[in-house]
Design an enzyme around this catalytic site. Structure first.
Site, PDB file in Angstrom:
ATOM      1  N   ASP A 265       0.859  -1.163   0.000  1.00 29.46           N
ATOM      2  CA  ASP A 265       0.000   0.000   0.000  1.00 29.46           C
ATOM      3  C   ASP A 265       0.909   1.231   0.000  1.00 29.46           C
ATOM      4  OD1 ASP A 265      -3.217   0.494   1.600  1.00 29.46           O
ATOM      5  OD2 ASP A 265      -2.127   1.718   0.149  1.00 29.46           O
TER       6      ASP A 265
HETATM    7  C1  GLC Z   1      -4.474   4.248  -0.072  1.00 26.65           C
HETATM    8  C2  GLC Z   1      -5.272   3.008   0.147  1.00 26.65           C
HETATM    9  C3  GLC Z   1      -5.258   2.082  -1.023  1.00 26.65           C
HETATM   10  C4  GLC Z   1      -5.089   2.882  -2.292  1.00 26.65           C
HETATM   11  C5  GLC Z   1      -3.711   3.501  -2.260  1.00 26.65           C
HETATM   12  C6  GLC Z   1      -3.443   4.401  -3.474  1.00 26.65           C
HETATM   13  O1  GLC Z   1      -4.014   4.795   1.113  1.00 26.65           O
HETATM   14  O2  GLC Z   1      -5.098   2.265   1.342  1.00 26.65           O
HETATM   15  O3  GLC Z   1      -6.494   1.345  -1.009  1.00 26.65           O
HETATM   16  O4  GLC Z   1      -5.231   2.042  -3.432  1.00 26.65           O
HETATM   17  O5  GLC Z   1      -3.482   4.253  -1.066  1.00 26.65           O
HETATM   18  O6  GLC Z   1      -4.223   5.546  -3.394  1.00 26.65           O
END
Ligand code: GLC
Length: 723
Positions: A265
């Protein structure tokens, strides 16, 4: 050497071809090129002094979003560009020229549809809208289980049940990938609360984990082969998800043989050695600098490689997994972008909203007559302005833009993304279309007394209740914000013909429940939600949604009435012990005997259905056949559910199957549902296999986890199988 299709053909490669090509291409890369592939750059550096784009992003790259990884043109490898998320293509401000994407309903509304075919179509539409923008990775497939009704991100997940979540998540991934776009499944795993998520340790019995959140991913991966799995922010049993050797190397890639790549993430890669523990790509590298003060997969990873601490084969494996994901869906061989019919996508969003609305209560007041000159009070919920949505990385700016954005704010990195987003058209406008002969009186619900005066002078009241929920936040309790409970209470006292429409991302408490005549759960129904709500209230649409999560009478019924860490300052480490194990939601209520406010699977219709002639075969698994009949006077859809209720004398509630059927009045349909054997078994971590106990078990067909209509005993043969 394999002949490669012409560059303008969009053909998805067979898994073996994709693997062969990935191996062949990877072997031709330089080490610099390999290192460039295991990192993605966030489109906009959060909180940086410049606030501008990262210098590693080409100046001429206009369609920037969540992640950018440079391509390698000499070998036909495209730049990897990722966008969020599961409810449409987000635009967090990087592309001012974008007129907006289709804002589909929240995943919890799609969960309420119990309709995999519909969810697959939504996936196809999202895939087309990603591709038309040049995004070849879509960060979709949110399938964490709704373990806690306070979790701010439950609107981005399908349900509390492993089977329902897995079937729907796989449908979405298949839809997206059918368009030549890689999809993720996320967030692996146990990312079930948002409080201090970067410092949260989710503790669970490993076998129960295999029977719940991991089983969700396992079934979804088998059904959709997602190109990528996104690991979550949290720790699981003490190890960060992105560097959890057991979950990534032993379970996901080992036991399950997963061939795609694991991306972190954004801001979830604190150490380079996550590469040794199963992580293949650091995502949104600047977010790691913000949170951990470094980008581990740049200098530190190269240093480890030079010192021999990162084996050449492991770096090659990381790259091959990324390449095979692109090749398997044909993301390296796009032809012209497919035509995108945004009107058709809006119709799909409307159908999704229609099927996601759950009629919780109806004391013979709905549908409202459209031919009478009713005086209708519409109260609260910004119903004169629009429909609300969830917040965070998954929030979509609808086609044509918002009708309004009101800042809410809050702690941590997601505070600035926490807004009351309003999608046009407004429920009030749509209600006026649905009830052309009615006279409308709108009241903002600003005070109970004022709202009661409006209610008193009308024939019927439609009170809208909203709660903004989103990424980075857990709700402190289940109550509606901004004094809405008092407004609804006052309105219901002033006019007993009160209908409540909920726009929330989770179950809420309803102290006024016994004073109102009907309750509609609309969730965050997307850009066509207002029309769908008006159509259900007027009877043009017969509601068919069923609850994908249990509505508790109160948090006292929950495994964790008090949520550990709630309210602690940003950055405080917190441990949540998920002691309910696999007994989540309806399973917990079956175990404790508590009576929820509304059970999983509940939902009313304007017609009625009858179930009969249950026949069950046992042995290695269970197959149940039965007949469902529409015994009412209008067409409608039902979702009969098959539950396990007892295994060899041990009470155990498991959803084994479901099917949404549309029936004309008097029409019958025979359904046959076969259980995935893992839902009948316990997982034995000692052997790494599943075990079904021999003996007589019991199943039931029901309209919800609590309302079981037909029951039968069935013999199961004992066996071990796995993984
Ligand atoms: C976010 C989320 C994830 C998302 C990523 C990109 O914090 O947890 O679900 O796809 O960052 O934005």
């Amino acid at each position: 050497m394999m002949t490669r299709p012409a560059i303008n053909e969009t053909t998805t490669a067979s898994p073996n071809d994709a693997d062969e090509r990935a191996r062949a291409v990877e072997a031709q890369l330089t080490d610099d090129e390999r290192f460039s592939l295991v990192l993605s750059i966030l489109g906009h550096t959060p909180g940086s002094a410049t606030g501008g784009r990262d210098p590693r992003i080409p100046e001429d790259l206009t369609n920037m979003s969540a992640g950018y990884t440079p391509g390698i043109p000499r070998l036909g490898i495209p730049a990897i560009q990722s966008s969020d998320a599961s409810m449409g293509i987000t635009n967090p401000g990087y592309r001012p020229d974008d007129e907006g994407a289709t804002a589909f309903p929240a995943l919890i509304a799609m969960g309420s549809s119990f309709d995999p075919q519909l969810v697959r179509q939504v996936g196809e539409a999202i895939g087309r809208e990603a591709r038309m923008r040049g995004f070849n990775v879509q960060l979709a497939g949110g399938c964490n289980l709704a373990r806690d009704p306070r979790n701010g991100r439950n609107f981005e997940y399908f349900s509390e049940d492993p089977l329902l979540s897995a079937v729907l998540a796989a449908a979405q991934v298949n839809g997206i990938q059918s368009q030549g776009v890689v999809s993720t499944l996320k967030h692996y795993t146990l990312n079930c609360n948002e409080t201090n998520r970067h410092w949260l340790d989710a503790v669970i019995d490993p076998d129960a984990h295999r029977e719940s959140d991991l089983l969700t991913f396992q079934i979804a991966i088998e059904r959709s082969q997602p190109g990528s799995i996104m690991s979550g922010y949290n720790k699981i049993n003490g190890e960060y998800a992105g560097g959890n050797d057991h979950l990534l190397n032993e379970v996901l890639k080992g036991a399950w043989g997963y061939k795609g790549y694991v991306m972190s993430d954004w801001g979830a890669t604190p150490e380079w050695d996550f590469a040794l523990k199963g992580l293949d790509q650091e995502s949104g590298a600047q977010a790691d600098t913000l949170l951990w003060g470094k980008e581990p997969f740049t200098d530190e990873l190269r240093t480890a490689y030079a010192k021999g601490d990162l084996p050449k084969e492991r770096l090659a494996d990381m790259v091959r997994r990324i390449l095979r994901a692109l090749f398997a869906v044909g993301a390296d061989r796009w032809g012209p972008a497919p035509e995108v019919d945004m009107a058709e996508h809006n119709r799909l969003a409307l159908e999704c909203a229609r099927r996601g609305i759950v009629l919780l209560e109806n004391d013979d007041v709905l549908p409202l007559p459209t031919e009478r000159p009713l005086k209708i009070a519409v109260i609260g919920g910004y119903a004169q302005q629009g429909i609300i949505s969830g917040t965070g990385s998954g929030a979509v700016a609808p086609v044509g833009g918002f009708a309004g954005v009101i800042k809410i704010g809050g702690a941590g990195v997601m505070g600035k993304h926490r807004n009351l987003f309003l999608f046009p058209p407004s429920p009030l406008d749509e209600l006026k279309k649905a009830f052309p002969k009615a006279q409308f009186d709108f009241d903002p619900g600003y005070t109970p007394a004022e709202a009661a005066l409006t209610a008193k002078r009308c024939d019927v009241v439609i009170a809208f209740a909203i709660r903004v929920e989103g990424e980075g936040f857990d709700s402190a309790d289940l109550s509606l914000p901004w004094g809405q409970d008092s407004v609804i209470d006052a309105v219901a006292d002033a006019n007993p013909n009160t209908i409540v429409v909920l726009e929330t991302g989770n179950p809420v408490s309803m102290p006024w429940r016994n004073k109102v005549k009907a309750i509609l759960q609309a969730w965050y129904p997307g850009q066509a939600g207002a029309q769908a709500i008006a159509e259900v209230l007027s009877g043009k649409v017969n509601p068919s949604g069923r609850l994908p999560v249990t509505f508790p009478e109160s948090l006292a019924q929950h495994p964790r009435p008090d949520l550990p860490g709630l309210g602690t300052p940003w950055g405080t480490p917190v441990t949540i012990e998920y002691n309910e194990g696999a007994e989540i939601g309806y399973r917990w209520y079956a175990k404790t005997g508590a009576e929820p406010m509304y059970p999983f699977g509940h939902g009313l219709s304007y017609t009625a259905f009858d179930y009969r002639d249950l026949h069950v075969d046992g042995g290695d698994t269970i197959t149940a056949t039965f007949t469902v009949t529409n015994v009412g006077d209008r067409a409608g859809a039902d979702v009969p559910q098959l539950y396990l209720t007892d295994v060899a004398g041990e009470a155990r509630r498991r959803l084994l199957g479901f099917e949404r059927v549309e029936l004309q009045p008097g029409e019958s349909r025979e359904l046959s549902l076969t259980a995935d054997p893992r839902l009948l078994a316990r997982f034995d971590g000692g052997t790494g296999r599943w075990h079904i106990v021999a003996g007589s078990s019991k199943v039931a067909v029901g309209t919800s986890a609590d309302e079981l209509v037909l029951e039968a005993a069935v013999p199961l043969s004992g066996r071990h199988f796995g993984p």
